[in-house]
Design an enzyme around this catalytic site. Sequence first.
Site, short mmCIF file in Angstrom:
data_model
loop_
_atom_site.label_atom_id
_atom_site.label_comp_id
_atom_site.label_asym_id
_atom_site.label_seq_id
_atom_site.Cartn_x
_atom_site.Cartn_y
_atom_site.Cartn_z
N VAL A 35 0.84 -1.21 0.00
CA VAL A 35 0.00 0.00 0.00
C VAL A 35 0.88 1.26 0.00
CG1 VAL A 35 -1.85 1.24 1.20
CG2 VAL A 35 -1.86 -1.25 1.17
N VAL B 212 -11.54 0.29 5.96
CA VAL B 212 -12.77 -0.46 5.64
C VAL B 212 -13.07 -0.33 4.15
CG1 VAL B 212 -15.22 -0.78 6.18
CG2 VAL B 212 -13.71 0.19 7.92
N ILE C 140 -13.43 2.08 -1.39
CA ILE C 140 -14.83 2.55 -1.30
C ILE C 140 -14.87 3.67 -0.26
CG2 ILE C 140 -17.21 1.91 -0.73
CD1 ILE C 140 -16.37 -1.07 -1.14
N GLY D 153 -3.81 -15.58 -4.37
CA GLY D 153 -3.26 -14.48 -3.57
C GLY D 153 -4.33 -13.67 -2.85
N GLU E 132 -4.55 -14.71 3.02
CA GLU E 132 -3.24 -14.65 3.69
C GLU E 132 -2.76 -16.08 3.94
OE1 GLU E 132 -2.04 -11.67 5.01
OE2 GLU E 132 -3.80 -10.43 4.59
N LYS F 107 -13.68 -4.09 11.28
CA LYS F 107 -14.23 -3.09 10.36
C LYS F 107 -15.62 -2.64 10.84
CE LYS F 107 -11.50 -4.93 6.55
NZ LYS F 107 -11.39 -6.00 5.56
N GLY G 16 -6.52 -4.39 -2.11
CA GLY G 16 -5.70 -4.20 -3.30
C GLY G 16 -4.85 -2.96 -3.14
N1 HSE Z 1 -7.95 -9.39 4.49
C1 HSE Z 1 -8.92 -8.45 4.06
C2 HSE Z 1 -10.00 -9.15 3.26
C3 HSE Z 1 -8.37 -7.35 3.19
O1 HSE Z 1 -9.90 -10.34 2.95
O2 HSE Z 1 -10.95 -8.47 2.92
C4 HSE Z 1 -7.88 -6.19 3.95
O3 HSE Z 1 -8.85 -5.57 4.70
#
Ligand code: HSE
Length: 431
Positions: A14, A132, A136, A187, A190, A205, A302
Amino acid sequence: MRKINIGIIGFGNVGSGVIKILQEKKSILREKTGLEINIKKVCDKDILSKRNVNIDRKLLTKEVRAVTCDPQIDVVVELVGGISPAKEFIMEALANGKSVVTANKLLLARQGRELFSYARDRAKSIYFEASVGGGIPIIKSLREGLVANSFASIFGIVNGTSNFILSRMSLHNCSFNEALKEAKQKGFAEKDPTLDLEGLDSAHKLILLVYLGFGKLVALNDVFVEGISKISLADVNYAKEMGFEIKLLAIAKKESDQLEVRVHPTLITKGHLLASVGGVFNAIYVSSDFAGNLLFYGPGAGQLSAASAVVSDLVDLAQDIKAGLFRSALNICEDREIRRLRKIDDIEGRYYIRFMAYDQPGVLAKISGILAKFNISIASVTQKEHGKEKIVPIVMITHGAKEKQLRSALAMIDRLGVIKQDAVAIRIEEV
Ligand code: HSE
């Protein structure tokens, strides 16, 4: 032209995206804001590996204090993630008179009370649009675009990994493990996807959305959290046959003077907009008193979508600095009608239930007898064909029932000799 100096801590995915956008859009941002956002320092443990952006190497440092203590830096961007040392970096930056932009939902959800008040005491802001829904602009919309509104509910699909898996199971008829494997290969998941799959990332979130929407910074312990790891393909398919999709929903719902704050797999009718949110996309569905029902939709993660949100926060802060004012930036105002949080035991709704029972006379009567004892009324029931073992799935949809009653009924049914395995119950939400 007024120059705003920024320091970035975390030169990862990022961080590189933020630099890329600030470089590529330099003149447009200048034109739009009348400001120059100048990258003064970029800090990372690793300043040698090549990134996909060109940056003057003189700006790179391994020394965090070169950012947090530089008197010329106005805003610090924290993109390290996790609690420590990110928290210490943010506090040091605030203590030195800088405002902060962060994407760190985990830290803000768990320690936001301390951090926000630390910032407020110093007349500084913490902005967190990227925390969050990726790019968006949900946070800005709640705090600015919808400032005149009160909210009845917020429903969010805010975890891309979980949504990818559930959509994959539904569309491709594959198991949870197959879908997870694919998410990892692509990808999207995680290496350790526990926070995502067990609903905690969504809960973090949700806490931030509730803070903006209802003015309450609730503790993680007060959020009921259930992830998707126990969702089976059978349930996805039975739900579909009955006209539903299963989604991991982050839910904040006002019910008279109480607020429900919960994350769990949820059946929603196929016709609802949220049911068609597929893959790694995120969506937040907000019910407001004046603007009505609104859907915010887009990629939830992303490099460039998160970086776009960080840049939006930087522009907001730069404008505050240029105007020489400290706005109580988040417009947080407590919804005073809310007296308490509703416990999960007290929520009321419809349920999808699947029992695995021996196919014998009287089984259905035993199950429905116990449900009736707990005042739970059945709306529909289907019994599937059994295989060799003579064990059949019995799938039910209930009418509105209290969670506590349902749990007690299921515990009693699970103890029946004719029941092969514990019942599966998934909440249904009328969004
Ligand atoms: N790991 C999060 C998701 C992305 O799968 O939405 C980052 O907030």
